[in-house]
Motif scaffolding. Structure first.
Motif, PDB file in Angstrom:
ATOM      1  N   HIS A  42       1.065  -0.993   0.245  1.00 28.37           N
ATOM      2  CA  HIS A  42       0.139   0.122   0.950  1.00 28.37           C
ATOM      3  C   HIS A  42       0.849   1.168   0.095  1.00 28.37           C
ATOM      4  N   ARG A  44       1.862   4.608  -0.334  1.00 24.65           N
ATOM      5  CA  ARG A  44       1.360   6.610  -0.608  1.00 24.65           C
ATOM      6  C   ARG A  44       1.776   7.057  -1.907  1.00 24.65           C
ATOM      7  N   LYS A  49      -2.369   4.207  -4.165  1.00 26.44           N
ATOM      8  CA  LYS A  49      -1.597   2.556  -3.184  1.00 26.44           C
ATOM      9  C   LYS A  49      -1.696   1.678  -4.036  1.00 26.44           C
TER      10      LYS A  49
END
Length: 152
Positions: A42, A44, A49
């Protein structure tokens, strides 16, 4: 049509739906890690994501839920309550997916989508087959991969 459960119960049910670390995602990660692949989760800093990021291969994998992304399979069914809301919601999700995939491609990232129906339900494929297909794709030069459940 009126919802069959009270609003507070529906709210609690909906809050239990995960956006990350879903069962299909965990199964993929476990299989790929077992084959020696190392990854980030994930990230960012990347558009959308992505669920699993392989910096070494400049590749990402999305484990898409068939309902939330409006996949054309047996796991997707339009809800009968609040149809306008759900049609707008799914259309928005699809538009975000398109923008995310375009931004990742423009940045040179290779992308794979593994649909939930490939891992669960009546059209699922053997898990090792899905994991091996992802592993082969990671080692290849192919830009895109999409794995969906069995057709027919």
């Amino acid at each position: 049509m009126v919802d069959i459960v009270p609003a507070d119960v529906r709210s609690r049910m909906m809050s239990g739906i995960r956006g990350t670390n879903t069962k299909p995602e965990l199964l993929l990660r476990k299989g790929l890690h077992g084959l020696g692949f190392r990854f980030r989760l994930h990230d960012r800093s990347l558009p959308g994501k992505p669920d699993v990021v392989f910096p070494r291969y400049r590749a990402v994998i999305f484990a898409h839920g068939c309902f939330w992304h409006g996949h054309d399979c047996h796991l997707f069914k339009w809800p009968s309550t609040r149809p306008e809301f759900w049609q707008a919601k799914i259309a928005r999700n699809r538009a975000v997916d398109e923008r995310t995939h375009a931004a990742l491609a423009q940045s040179g990232w290779r992308q794979a989508i593994v649909w939930e129906c490939a891992i669960k339900g009546k059209t699922r494929l053997p898990l090792d087959e899905v994991v091996l297909a992802c592993a082969a794709w990671l080692k290849s030069d192919s830009r895109r991969l999409e794995i969906r459940g069995k057709q027919g």
